[in-house]
Motif scaffolding. Structure first.
Motif, PDB file in Angstrom:
ATOM      1  N   SER A 148       9.105 -20.848  24.901  1.00  0.00           N
ATOM      2  CA  SER A 148       9.691 -19.872  25.218  1.00  0.00           C
ATOM      3  C   SER A 148      10.300 -18.673  24.397  1.00  0.00           C
ATOM      4  CB  SER A 148      11.123 -20.245  26.047  1.00  0.00           C
ATOM      5  OG  SER A 148      11.842 -21.218  24.897  1.00  0.00           O
ATOM      6  N   SER A 149       9.269 -18.523  23.292  1.00  0.00           N
ATOM      7  CA  SER A 149      10.303 -17.798  22.221  1.00  0.00           C
ATOM      8  C   SER A 149       8.795 -17.394  21.104  1.00  0.00           C
ATOM      9  CB  SER A 149      11.159 -18.702  21.228  1.00  0.00           C
ATOM     10  OG  SER A 149      10.469 -19.850  20.610  1.00  0.00           O
ATOM     11  N   PHE A 150       9.290 -16.195  20.229  1.00  0.00           N
ATOM     12  CA  PHE A 150       8.420 -15.918  19.360  1.00  0.00           C
ATOM     13  C   PHE A 150       8.973 -15.720  17.961  1.00  0.00           C
ATOM     14  CE2 PHE A 150       7.019 -14.388  23.398  1.00  0.00           C
ATOM     15  CZ  PHE A 150       5.673 -14.410  23.466  1.00  0.00           C
ATOM     16  N   ILE A 151       8.451 -15.692  17.085  1.00  0.00           N
ATOM     17  CA  ILE A 151       8.819 -15.375  15.628  1.00  0.00           C
ATOM     18  C   ILE A 151       8.229 -14.196  15.133  1.00  0.00           C
ATOM     19  CG2 ILE A 151       8.981 -15.742  13.273  1.00  0.00           C
ATOM     20  CD1 ILE A 151       9.082 -18.819  14.203  1.00  0.00           C
ATOM     21  N   VAL A 152       8.791 -12.950  15.182  1.00  0.00           N
ATOM     22  CA  VAL A 152       8.471 -11.709  14.900  1.00  0.00           C
ATOM     23  C   VAL A 152       9.141 -11.034  13.737  1.00  0.00           C
ATOM     24  CG1 VAL A 152       8.338  -9.116  15.748  1.00  0.00           C
ATOM     25  CG2 VAL A 152       8.369 -10.964  17.495  1.00  0.00           C
ATOM     26  N   ASP A 153       8.300 -11.011  12.577  1.00  0.00           N
ATOM     27  CA  ASP A 153       8.785 -10.669  11.272  1.00  0.00           C
ATOM     28  C   ASP A 153       9.885 -11.558  10.981  1.00  0.00           C
ATOM     29  OD1 ASP A 153       6.666  -9.017  10.718  1.00  0.00           O
ATOM     30  OD2 ASP A 153       7.690  -7.191  11.108  1.00  0.00           O
ATOM     31  N   ASP A 154       9.807 -12.799  11.041  1.00  0.00           N
ATOM     32  CA  ASP A 154      10.863 -13.717  10.858  1.00  0.00           C
ATOM     33  C   ASP A 154      12.169 -13.811  11.551  1.00  0.00           C
ATOM     34  OD1 ASP A 154       9.057 -14.536   8.380  1.00  0.00           O
ATOM     35  OD2 ASP A 154      10.141 -13.215   7.076  1.00  0.00           O
ATOM     36  N   VAL A 155      11.993 -13.071  12.676  1.00  0.00           N
ATOM     37  CA  VAL A 155      13.384 -13.240  13.494  1.00  0.00           C
ATOM     38  C   VAL A 155      12.888 -14.105  14.696  1.00  0.00           C
ATOM     39  CG1 VAL A 155      14.696 -11.606  15.014  1.00  0.00           C
ATOM     40  CG2 VAL A 155      13.932 -10.692  12.773  1.00  0.00           C
ATOM     41  N   ALA A 156      13.483 -15.030  15.039  1.00  0.00           N
ATOM     42  CA  ALA A 156      13.159 -15.727  16.238  1.00  0.00           C
ATOM     43  C   ALA A 156      13.889 -14.913  17.457  1.00  0.00           C
ATOM     44  CB  ALA A 156      14.112 -17.189  16.181  1.00  0.00           C
ATOM     45  N   VAL A 157      12.899 -14.961  18.529  1.00  0.00           N
ATOM     46  CA  VAL A 157      13.267 -14.414  19.541  1.00  0.00           C
ATOM     47  C   VAL A 157      12.982 -15.134  20.782  1.00  0.00           C
ATOM     48  CG1 VAL A 157      12.762 -12.027  21.055  1.00  0.00           C
ATOM     49  CG2 VAL A 157      12.293 -12.047  18.576  1.00  0.00           C
ATOM     50  N   LYS A 158      13.940 -15.355  21.756  1.00  0.00           N
ATOM     51  CA  LYS A 158      13.968 -16.303  22.835  1.00  0.00           C
ATOM     52  C   LYS A 158      13.813 -15.120  23.992  1.00  0.00           C
ATOM     53  CE  LYS A 158      15.719 -20.693  21.963  1.00  0.00           C
ATOM     54  NZ  LYS A 158      15.271 -21.518  22.901  1.00  0.00           N
ATOM     55  N   SER A 159      12.645 -14.695  24.117  1.00  0.00           N
ATOM     56  CA  SER A 159      12.408 -13.903  25.091  1.00  0.00           C
ATOM     57  C   SER A 159      10.678 -13.414  24.992  1.00  0.00           C
ATOM     58  CB  SER A 159      13.136 -12.418  25.090  1.00  0.00           C
ATOM     59  OG  SER A 159      12.861 -11.382  25.922  1.00  0.00           O
ATOM     60  N   ALA A 160      10.338 -12.771  26.105  1.00  0.00           N
ATOM     61  CA  ALA A 160       9.258 -11.866  26.256  1.00  0.00           C
ATOM     62  C   ALA A 160       9.603 -11.002  25.067  1.00  0.00           C
ATOM     63  CB  ALA A 160       8.851 -11.371  27.341  1.00  0.00           C
ATOM     64  N   VAL A 161       8.355 -10.252  24.575  1.00  0.00           N
ATOM     65  CA  VAL A 161       8.515  -9.324  23.635  1.00  0.00           C
ATOM     66  C   VAL A 161       7.243  -8.080  23.825  1.00  0.00           C
ATOM     67  CG1 VAL A 161       9.648 -10.484  21.727  1.00  0.00           C
ATOM     68  CG2 VAL A 161       7.053 -10.632  21.901  1.00  0.00           C
ATOM     69  N   GLY A 214       0.851  -1.082   0.188  1.00  0.00           N
ATOM     70  CA  GLY A 214      -0.141   0.030   0.150  1.00  0.00           C
ATOM     71  C   GLY A 214       0.841   1.243   0.088  1.00  0.00           C
ATOM     72  N   GLY A 215       2.091   0.834  -0.022  1.00  0.00           N
ATOM     73  CA  GLY A 215       3.029   2.470   0.094  1.00  0.00           C
ATOM     74  C   GLY A 215       3.360   2.818   1.564  1.00  0.00           C
ATOM     75  N   GLY A 216       2.787   2.338   2.612  1.00  0.00           N
ATOM     76  CA  GLY A 216       3.121   2.742   3.851  1.00  0.00           C
ATOM     77  C   GLY A 216       4.196   1.890   4.481  1.00  0.00           C
ATOM     78  N   PRO A 217       4.546   2.075   5.560  1.00  0.00           N
ATOM     79  CA  PRO A 217       5.482   1.424   6.266  1.00  0.00           C
ATOM     80  C   PRO A 217       5.019   0.178   6.861  1.00  0.00           C
ATOM     81  CG  PRO A 217       5.468   3.417   7.124  1.00  0.00           C
ATOM     82  CD  PRO A 217       4.080   3.421   6.145  1.00  0.00           C
ATOM     83  N   ARG A 218       5.750  -0.867   6.728  1.00  0.00           N
ATOM     84  CA  ARG A 218       5.241  -2.393   6.948  1.00  0.00           C
ATOM     85  C   ARG A 218       4.771  -2.430   8.426  1.00  0.00           C
ATOM     86  NH1 ARG A 218       9.018  -6.888   6.989  1.00  0.00           N
ATOM     87  NH2 ARG A 218       7.469  -8.267   7.635  1.00  0.00           N
ATOM     88  N   ARG A 219       3.857  -3.417   8.660  1.00  0.00           N
ATOM     89  CA  ARG A 219       3.289  -3.514   9.950  1.00  0.00           C
ATOM     90  C   ARG A 219       3.923  -4.931  10.591  1.00  0.00           C
ATOM     91  NH1 ARG A 219       0.019   0.858  11.308  1.00  0.00           N
ATOM     92  NH2 ARG A 219      -1.065   0.025  12.896  1.00  0.00           N
ATOM     93  N   VAL A 220       4.445  -4.814  11.856  1.00  0.00           N
ATOM     94  CA  VAL A 220       4.741  -6.055  12.356  1.00  0.00           C
ATOM     95  C   VAL A 220       3.611  -7.079  12.465  1.00  0.00           C
ATOM     96  CG1 VAL A 220       5.598  -7.015  14.745  1.00  0.00           C
ATOM     97  CG2 VAL A 220       6.523  -4.759  13.837  1.00  0.00           C
ATOM     98  N   GLN A 221       4.183  -8.569  12.241  1.00  0.00           N
ATOM     99  CA  GLN A 221       3.346  -9.592  12.585  1.00  0.00           C
ATOM    100  C   GLN A 221       4.040 -10.657  13.583  1.00  0.00           C
ATOM    101  OE1 GLN A 221      -0.133 -10.538  10.918  1.00  0.00           O
ATOM    102  NE2 GLN A 221       0.214  -8.348  11.410  1.00  0.00           N
ATOM    103  N   VAL A 222       3.506 -11.011  14.374  1.00  0.00           N
ATOM    104  CA  VAL A 222       4.074 -12.250  15.252  1.00  0.00           C
ATOM    105  C   VAL A 222       3.713 -13.494  14.722  1.00  0.00           C
ATOM    106  CG1 VAL A 222       4.287 -13.051  17.679  1.00  0.00           C
ATOM    107  CG2 VAL A 222       4.071 -10.922  17.336  1.00  0.00           C
ATOM    108  N   THR A 223       4.534 -14.115  13.878  1.00  0.00           N
ATOM    109  CA  THR A 223       3.975 -15.245  13.222  1.00  0.00           C
ATOM    110  C   THR A 223       4.176 -16.613  13.846  1.00  0.00           C
ATOM    111  OG1 THR A 223       6.383 -15.342  11.851  1.00  0.00           O
ATOM    112  CG2 THR A 223       4.443 -13.797  11.015  1.00  0.00           C
ATOM    113  N   GLY A 224       4.721 -16.756  14.908  1.00  0.00           N
ATOM    114  CA  GLY A 224       4.910 -18.069  15.542  1.00  0.00           C
ATOM    115  C   GLY A 224       5.251 -17.853  16.967  1.00  0.00           C
ATOM    116  N   TYR A 225       5.152 -19.062  17.703  1.00  0.00           N
ATOM    117  CA  TYR A 225       5.682 -18.826  18.929  1.00  0.00           C
ATOM    118  C   TYR A 225       5.916 -20.354  19.577  1.00  0.00           C
ATOM    119  CZ  TYR A 225       1.210 -20.842  20.150  1.00  0.00           C
ATOM    120  OH  TYR A 225      -0.062 -21.784  20.205  1.00  0.00           O
TER     121      TYR A 225
END
Length: 164
Positions: free
Chosen positions: A56-69, A42-53
């Motif tokens: 003890s971890s999350f996947i935030v925009d394809d970044v694995a995070v082993k922490s609360a977010v 749409g031309g605007g900045p991308r919006r974050v998506q939490v795509t997995g969990y």
């Protein structure tokens, strides 16, 4: 050369994200994730998506995070909280500093069936943002839907394995 330096600074992301990253750099336990200038169709900045969990971890925009977010519409922060008892007004300062303040804060308190303590409820009320509390899997799904709808929403997510 000054021209190259200006061009490099301009390509680092939106001014709001750079300002927020600068502001949060000094806050203990927070690291900026996904603060990019990616542009959606749409031309605007991308919006974050939490795509997995996981437990003890999350996947935030394809970044694995082993922490609360802590998740905002266009960026996420590593949150130095391991369980409900660690949640304090100080740990939620990022929500008070974000401008504009989120209209709704989705709070993921861990595994399904986990109850929120009265102390955490009081802390959440003290920051002056409307909030909804639910288990983490439902919370990240709710955040994703509301964020896709371009709502001013944020989320504080404990890993799904948290039980207290």
């Amino acid at each position: 050369d000054e021209k190259k330096s200006k061009k490099r600074r301009a390509s680092m992301g939106s001014g709001a994200l750079r300002g927020c990253a600068r502001l949060l750099r000094g806050m203990e336990g927070l690291d900026v994730l996904g603060a990019s200038s990616a542009v959606a169709r749409g031309g605007g900045p991308r919006r974050v998506q939490v795509t997995g969990y996981g437990a003890s971890s999350f996947i935030v925009d394809d970044v694995a995070v082993k922490s609360a977010v802590l998740v905002f519409p266009r960026f996420a922060l590593v949150w130095n909280v391991r369980m409900q008892a660690d949640i304090s007004r100080e740990s939620l300062t990022a929500f008070e500093l974000f401008n504009p303040k989120p209209q709704t804060l989705i709070v993921g308190i861990g595994a399904p069936g986990t109850a929120m303590s009265a102390e955490v409820y009081g802390v959440l009320r003290s920051i002056g943002i409307a909030f909804e509390v639910m288990d983490t899997p439902k919370a990240l799904s709710t955040f994703n839907v509301l964020n896709t709808e371009l709502r001013n929403v944020a989320a504080a997510l404990l890993p799904a394995g948290c039980t207290s």
